[in-house]
Design an enzyme around this catalytic site. Structure first.
Site, mmCIF file in Angstrom:
data_model
loop_
_atom_site.group_PDB
_atom_site.id
_atom_site.type_symbol
_atom_site.label_atom_id
_atom_site.label_comp_id
_atom_site.label_asym_id
_atom_site.label_seq_id
_atom_site.Cartn_x
_atom_site.Cartn_y
_atom_site.Cartn_z
ATOM 1 N N LYS A 43 0.003 -2.328 -0.788
ATOM 2 C CA LYS A 43 -1.407 -1.954 -0.879
ATOM 3 C C LYS A 43 -1.785 -0.879 0.148
ATOM 4 O O LYS A 43 -2.834 -0.259 0.040
ATOM 5 C CB LYS A 43 -2.290 -3.179 -0.733
HETATM 6 C C1 LIG Z 1 -1.489 -7.301 -4.523
HETATM 7 C C2 LIG Z 1 -0.079 -7.804 -4.556
HETATM 8 C C3 LIG Z 1 0.632 -7.944 -5.769
HETATM 9 C C4 LIG Z 1 -0.003 -7.698 -7.108
HETATM 10 O O1 LIG Z 1 -0.214 -6.335 -7.354
HETATM 11 P P1 LIG Z 1 -1.164 -5.888 -8.570
HETATM 12 O O2 LIG Z 1 -1.316 -4.432 -8.419
HETATM 13 O O3 LIG Z 1 -2.449 -6.651 -8.388
HETATM 14 O O4 LIG Z 1 -0.473 -6.284 -9.826
HETATM 15 C C5 LIG Z 1 1.947 -8.341 -5.715
HETATM 16 N N1 LIG Z 1 2.549 -8.629 -4.548
HETATM 17 C C6 LIG Z 1 1.906 -8.519 -3.364
HETATM 18 C C7 LIG Z 1 2.627 -8.875 -2.123
HETATM 19 C C8 LIG Z 1 0.577 -8.105 -3.329
HETATM 20 O O5 LIG Z 1 -0.071 -8.006 -2.149
#
Ligand SMILES: *Cc1c(COP(=O)(O)O)cnc(C)c1O
Length: 436
Positions: free
Chosen positions: A107
């Protein structure tokens, strides 16, 4: 570039408006009016470019003249200042490590780019931007560290008391400067409800320039395309030009960006959407019926989403070729027991520790490869977070093998600060007004 709403194709807004609104009034999602196909010269020679160079080229094609070239370059070099290696674990199995940014989760790509774009668009003398963000763990850390020290912005993070891991809590509560943390005596849903209500509150909106930093913002989606191109570049350097991506999926922003990259010309043979027990999309891919459900709690809690917001974007990408969607994307779903088995199998096979989200993608890739002839295709599973963020999931033997990054060790020495609040809106509103 102009952006339309998935609920109204005639709507047209510029990039700045799409970024600050996050969501159109009609509750659709913003999508680029035109998805440019990148030129073959660039695509065939990706191996000659660095990650920031790739990022600049992709963003420039998507955004056009919304941000002048030199400014866009500065934003990208500042935001994408960490690497995303594709590490070979065995023949035709690579892990794309997306956790080398400051919050140790993928993210960071979205949050860092978005924060800098927002700051760029804020004109001098404009009212401070107040970002409200509810988090179940990873989003808050990425947003906090993305906005930390960014001029004319302030972030207020709401997290559920006792429901985030120790490292996540440290990432949320040790920043100071323009970041403040609220520990809510409730669940993630309570946190989200408070933020949503704040956005509809007249008094708060008059007093503050509120914005959300949630994952549906188009400025978070765009930078996530960069690492798909960059992964392909790394494979090209090893003489490989056929690839499958397996993506741990919750709200489907990550895989959505991969599909956007594909639409821009990145040659991908197959996408695998790997989920935990929240299997709305894998079920749809199997049955053709899209049926959102309430989310269920799992060990891979960043993917506990029963109604993935970004699915509508993916559906839009395939508007003109509906049959292509179910061909290009295949779904796999695993429960907690299978997740733990996968973590164990990865440790045994490669002496590698994968976080629970990542382990689900590995398992899906393995199963896909076993069921299909893919000898000449490299399988890449995306590692969305560093395993140290989820210490409670592992057996002591595996937990012992996790290398704790230096930035995490540094957090322990920092001072924590969070304000404790209940779940009532008036209390939250009072806090915001009294701490302006
Ligand atoms: C946010 C997150 C996801 C999911 O990603 P999306 O884009 O919502 O599908 C998967 N793994 C981790 C560690 C995350 O922080």
């Amino acid at each position: 570039m102009k952006f339309y709403s998935t609920n109204n194709k005639d709507l047209r807004v510029g990039f700045k408006e799409a970024v600050f609104n996050s969501m159109p009034q009609d509750k659709g999602l913003y999508m680029p009016v035109e998805i440019p196909r990148l030129d073959d010269k660039f695509l065939n020679n990706l191996d000659q470019y660095t990650l920031p160079e790739i990022a600049y080229h992709v963003a420039q094609n998507l955004l056009g003249d919304d941000i002048p070239a030199d400014d866009l370059k500065t934003i990208i070099h500042d935001a994408i200042n960490f690497y995303a290696p594709a590490v070979k674990l065995e023949e035709n199995i690579y892990v794309l490590e997306l956790f080398h940014g400051p919050s140790l989760a993928f993210k960071d790509f979205g949050a860092r780019f978005m924060s800098r774009v927002m700051s760029y668009f804020l004109k001098e003398g404009e009212k401070q931007l107040d970002v409200l963000v509810a988090t179940s763990g990873d989003t808050g850390g990425a947003v906090a560290l993305g906005f930390l020290g960014v001029p004319n912005t302030r972030v207020t993070i709401l997290y559920p008391k006792g429901k985030v891991s120790q490292i996540q809590e440290q990432q949320l509560t040790t920043n100071g400067q323009n970041i403040r943390a609220l520990e809510i005596d409730g669940t993630f849903d309570d946190c989200q409800a408070l933020v949503k209500q704040a956005f509809t509150d007249n008094e708060l909106n008059q007093k503050f320039r509120l914005t959300s930093a949630n994952s549906i913002n188009i400025a978070r989606l765009i930078p996530q395309t960069f690492y798909y191109f960059n992964a392909y570049a790394q494979l090209l350097r090893q003489g490989i030009n056929k690839v499958i991506f397996a993506v741990p999926s919750g709200n489907f922003g990550n895989i959505g960006a991969g599909l956007l990259a594909w639409k821009m010309g990145l040659p991908v043979e197959q996408f695998i959407a790997a989920t935990n027990a929240n299997d709305t999309v894998p079920a749809f891919l199997k049955t053709g019926v899209y049926e959102p459900k309430p989310s269920v709690a799992t060990l891979s809690n960043a993917m506990d989403v029963g109604n993935p917001s970004n699915w509508v974007r993916i559906a839009n990408l395939f508007d003109e070729q509906p049959g292509a969607l179910t061909k290009l994307i295949v779904g796999y779903t695993y429960n907690d027991e299978e997740t733990l088995q996968a973590i164990d199998a990865i440790d045994k096979a490669y002496s590698y520790v994968a976080c629970p989200h990542t382990a689900i993608a590995w398992k899906a890739l393995k199963e896909y490869q076993q069921a299909n002839h893919t000898e000449d295709v490299a399988g890449v599973f995306l590692s969305t977070a560093h395993p140290c963020k989820f210490p409670d999931v592992f057996t002591p033997e595996i937990a012992d093998k996790i290398d704790i990054p230096a930035q995490v060790k540094a957090l322990e020495k920092k001072e924590h600060h969070a304000t404790s609040l209940g779940t009532g809106f008036e209390e939250f509103k009072g806090y915001l007004l009294n701490n302006a």
